[in-house]
Design a protein around this motif. Sequence first.
Motif, PDB file in Angstrom:
ATOM      1  N   SER A 112      -2.539   6.468  -4.366  1.00  0.00           N
ATOM      2  CA  SER A 112      -2.079   5.105  -4.626  1.00  0.00           C
ATOM      3  C   SER A 112      -1.611   4.915  -6.065  1.00  0.00           C
ATOM      4  O   SER A 112      -1.262   3.815  -6.453  1.00  0.00           O
ATOM      5  N   ARG A 113      -1.587   5.999  -6.821  1.00  0.00           N
ATOM      6  CA  ARG A 113      -1.192   5.911  -8.225  1.00  0.00           C
ATOM      7  C   ARG A 113       0.290   6.201  -8.376  1.00  0.00           C
ATOM      8  O   ARG A 113       0.760   7.298  -8.053  1.00  0.00           O
ATOM      9  N   GLU A 160       0.852  -1.182   0.000  1.00  0.00           N
ATOM     10  CA  GLU A 160       0.000   0.000   0.000  1.00  0.00           C
ATOM     11  C   GLU A 160       0.892   1.238   0.000  1.00  0.00           C
ATOM     12  O   GLU A 160       1.731   1.422   0.876  1.00  0.00           O
ATOM     13  N   THR A 161       0.716   2.095  -1.017  1.00  0.00           N
ATOM     14  CA  THR A 161       1.645   3.204  -1.190  1.00  0.00           C
ATOM     15  C   THR A 161       1.268   4.442  -0.403  1.00  0.00           C
ATOM     16  O   THR A 161       2.133   5.165   0.071  1.00  0.00           O
ATOM     17  N   GLY A 162      -0.037   4.706  -0.272  1.00  0.00           N
ATOM     18  CA  GLY A 162      -0.442   5.936   0.411  1.00  0.00           C
ATOM     19  C   GLY A 162       0.170   7.137  -0.284  1.00  0.00           C
ATOM     20  O   GLY A 162       0.139   7.259  -1.491  1.00  0.00           O
TER      21      GLY A 162
END
Length: 443
Positions: free
Chosen positions: A424-425, A370-372
């Motif tokens: 999240s992109r 999960e990038t956040g």
Amino acid sequence: MNEVGKNLRIGFFLLLFVIAGMMMPFFSSAQSDSAVHFIPVEQTVERGLEAFLDRSIDEATQAGADHIVLEIDTPGGAVDAAGNIANIIQNTEVPITAYVTGEATSAGAYIALNADNIVMDPNATMGSAAVVDGSGEAADEKAHQAWVSNMESAAQSSEHDRDPEYARAMTDPEEPLSMYAEEALDVDYAETLVTDRDEVLAFLGLEDAEQVDSEVSLAEQLARWMTNPMIIPILLTVGGVGLIMELFSPGFGLPGIVGLGSLGLFFFGHLFAGFAGMEAIILLVLGLIFIGLEVVFTGFGIFGLLGLASIVGSIFMASFDTTQILLSVFIAMVIMSVAAVLLFKYFGRIGFMQKLVLSDGVSTTAETTETGEREELVGQIGRSLTPLRPAGLMTMSGENFDVVTEGRFVEAGNDVKVISVSGSRIVVRAVDGNSKQQESGTS
């Protein structure tokens, strides 16, 4: 001398008599060498039938036919096609008789009324010509009145001057009139009742005429099917879904073959029926070239958009009715959108569909990070785990990330650099050869 002259005169007349006797068979055959061309008007009235009738009537005229008989058994169909067929009949110098063998319903009744004569099988019917729109509902008042006027004019245009009241009753949207053969005979909407072709020829006074059949060729049968308003949306939908699936699947396979086949059938039918010109075919080929470039070199980008635009443009150029093709394209687009969502969201990773659509190339149990708002990823270099078309998986420092490229296709196993992070992109770009050598250790 006088005796010689007398003998010469007698010989001359005898010679003329012999020559005349020899020529009599030719004169006799010429007088009986008449032909009646029988042309079927069957199934749905549409532009494919129009093209067939145009060709058959023209051939009959060129062959010197004495009479043309349209053998009608149709439930009706497109108003515009019926109008064009009526114009063909009206502009033909050879007399035409409508022989209703089964039913002449709706557009079929209009075609029959434009003929010089109407003869009917005792069990045949004619009428029920209320005009409806594409959804099957009664047409608007303007279209209805135009159709009523056409029916009345057709009834009164021939030398028989039929009572237009019955033609008007046939168009009643609530209770359209349909007449049996005996009823049509009683109100002068049929000249006589016949049971076979011999009785038709007897009515025409051409009992000894040669009967010539105009047959629908296989290509014309296919063209009629391909130009049917009910079939066109299906062909466009299958073609569109096939090409969309091909854009997101590696190589060229079954989706592309099915898609191209469906579009090919659409254009074959319209080209053979005379609706599509070479400009439409050229635009189609150009669109397919763009699609091919998109599949080979990039993800869904400029080539894909140009290709789809060219194909849609060629479809409109090949169509015979702008309203009809707009409706068909709209139906196809809606179904394509639904199908695309179902295919890629629910079926893209199971069973045989894995061979049709893009696969991650890694285990479905692999976890992604999960990038956040991890801005620290910008500038780092990882390696693509799957082909990026433009979306896919990247691994970096032991973690897997869902990423998307700027639009260019990147093969699996290539080094990519993070350009930006927005929520999240993660947007990445393939690095050049020097960057790969310098920073390959970070992947």
